[in-house]
Scaffold this active site. Sequence first.
Site, PDB file in Angstrom:
ATOM      1  N   SER A  23       0.249   2.371  -4.231  1.00  9.74           N
ATOM      2  CA  SER A  23      -0.191   2.566  -2.864  1.00  9.74           C
ATOM      3  C   SER A  23       0.017   1.052  -2.235  1.00  9.74           C
ATOM      4  O   SER A  23       0.135   0.086  -2.778  1.00  9.74           O
ATOM      5  CB  SER A  23      -1.401   2.888  -2.623  1.00  9.74           C
ATOM      6  OG  SER A  23      -2.404   1.933  -3.015  1.00  9.74           O
ATOM      7  N   LYS A  24      -0.023   1.175  -0.736  1.00  9.74           N
ATOM      8  CA  LYS A  24       0.106  -0.037  -0.107  1.00  9.74           C
ATOM      9  C   LYS A  24      -0.978  -1.044  -0.435  1.00  9.74           C
ATOM     10  O   LYS A  24      -0.829  -2.136  -0.191  1.00  9.74           O
ATOM     11  CB  LYS A  24      -0.012   0.508   1.524  1.00  9.74           C
ATOM     12  CG  LYS A  24       0.098  -0.710   2.585  1.00  9.74           C
ATOM     13  CD  LYS A  24       0.011  -0.220   3.846  1.00  9.74           C
ATOM     14  CE  LYS A  24       0.361  -1.382   4.914  1.00  9.74           C
ATOM     15  NZ  LYS A  24      -0.811  -2.353   4.815  1.00  9.74           N
ATOM     16  N   ARG A  25      -2.177  -0.244  -0.788  1.00 14.60           N
ATOM     17  CA  ARG A  25      -3.245  -0.833  -1.003  1.00 14.60           C
ATOM     18  C   ARG A  25      -3.075  -2.161  -2.121  1.00 14.60           C
ATOM     19  O   ARG A  25      -3.555  -3.209  -2.137  1.00 14.60           O
ATOM     20  CB  ARG A  25      -4.666  -0.123  -1.169  1.00 14.60           C
ATOM     21  CG  ARG A  25      -5.691  -0.831  -0.587  1.00 14.60           C
ATOM     22  CD  ARG A  25      -6.770  -0.227  -0.082  1.00 14.60           C
ATOM     23  NE  ARG A  25      -6.657   1.318  -0.181  1.00 14.60           N
ATOM     24  CZ  ARG A  25      -7.513   2.228  -1.268  1.00 14.60           C
ATOM     25  NH1 ARG A  25      -8.340   1.243  -2.020  1.00 14.60           N
ATOM     26  NH2 ARG A  25      -7.501   3.299  -1.207  1.00 14.60           N
TER      27      ARG A  25
END
Length: 494
Positions: free
Chosen positions: A258-260
């Site tokens: 994910s972007k996280r």
Amino acid sequence: METRVRFAPSPTGPLHIGGVRTALICYLFAKKNKGIFILRIEDTDQNRYVEGSEAYIQNALEWTGMVPDEGPANGGDFGPYRQSERKNIYQEHIQELIAKGKAYYAFDDTETLAEARKNAEKKGNSFRYGAENRMQFNNSLTLTKAEIDARLKGDYVVRLKVDPGNIITVYDEIRGTIQQDSNLLDDKILLKADGMPTYHFANVVDDYLMKITTVIRGEEWLPSLPIHQLLYDAFDWTAPQFMHLPLILKPSGKGKLSKRDGDKEGFPVFPLNWGDVAKGFKENGFLAEGFINYLALLGWNSGTEQEVFSLKELETDFSVQGIQKGGARFDYEKAKWINHQHLSAMEATDIYHFDLIKKQLQGVDSSKHLSLLELLKERLFTLNDLAQEIEWIQEPQNYDEKIVQKLLSKGALEVMQGMLDILKEVSDLSDLKEALMPWAKKNGINTGVMMQSLRVALVGKLAGPDIFEICNLLGKDVTLERIALAISYFNSKT
Ligand code: GLU
């Protein structure tokens, strides 16, 4: 039959690398089969629509070299290629299904449905609008013709009428045969109250009308496949071939990348920057070819030892058999290593074209730019690494204190003084090495100490490219100056 493969992203923000990987496999499959690569924008969900995403998708595809043969930007015979512009087509097709008794109007308001859901959950069941309970709701199966006509003036949806008691069998090229009990499916909404089709409906209608032969998409769409199969059957259409690609997993631990993960560990998960919100591989100094090559390896292998591929090579070497079933773990270090392979193989003059490179060379004597790139390209993992690789070209120098102390204890001061005298006599810097070696031998000087002293004097630390190349690039005057400077610095430390 001509192979036609579509990449069908939804414009809901920047395209995650999982999406680019899907595009890549679509593109490679199309090229490998001398077919057509199509871009279709699936923008029927107005709540999730994000301005600018379509342009982003187009730019990302162009950057990577995967230019669609057909799509919103360059047209084609099967347009429009934006679903929002195909409303009439969906209306026509929904009418066909209703007329065939395969779909029906439903007029239930949200309160009724929420109530029914609550009741089902109270009993420990999950709510499903389908064969078991559809006759208890307000829809064209339960209302009279007059009631239906009246209600069609207000809000309504159209649902697929899923027959109970069937086993739906679908085939995926990567996962094999998949079976689904139709009793577990609900009567999926095909047309929403805003008049827009849902993903399932638009997707199937468009794949059919656009003569798509192979549907390639992420594994998250696999559960939709039985519903799509029901739609093909309802229309009496032959379904295309399906391929669902493995997920891209986090660098460690469970779950999808994910972007996280990227934000936390400092790597991009998007091809291009998206404003200040998301970092791109391109801006992080990746070559399009390095990026694409790495993506190809996420879930695919050629069956040989080869890992470095150009896009052209991938177009011929790609095969579906090489796609793995399990998730592919993202590894940024590997991505950089692949990029490094591509960078080292490039001509310095080609590397010089990049704005990222020119920016880092600002303030450096332009006559040295190409020689610097020639010398350093093999040390670059991304284009952005140049700045730190050329730190030594600029004054002032910082010396690595630990090394200074170590070298001092090994007589570096005398060695540097001796090198300074020799250097003064050398007329051509390319003769320096030949002059230093016999001198060291004659005077019993440890060549390791000599080379390290020279390196620290010129660069400040022990890392860097060939030290004699560095002398060449700095020129005789600067080299002399730096050795003299180092001598006084070392002196100050005694
Ligand atoms: N619009 C879907 C997406 O955003 C496409 C899925 C498909 O290719 O069928 O991923």
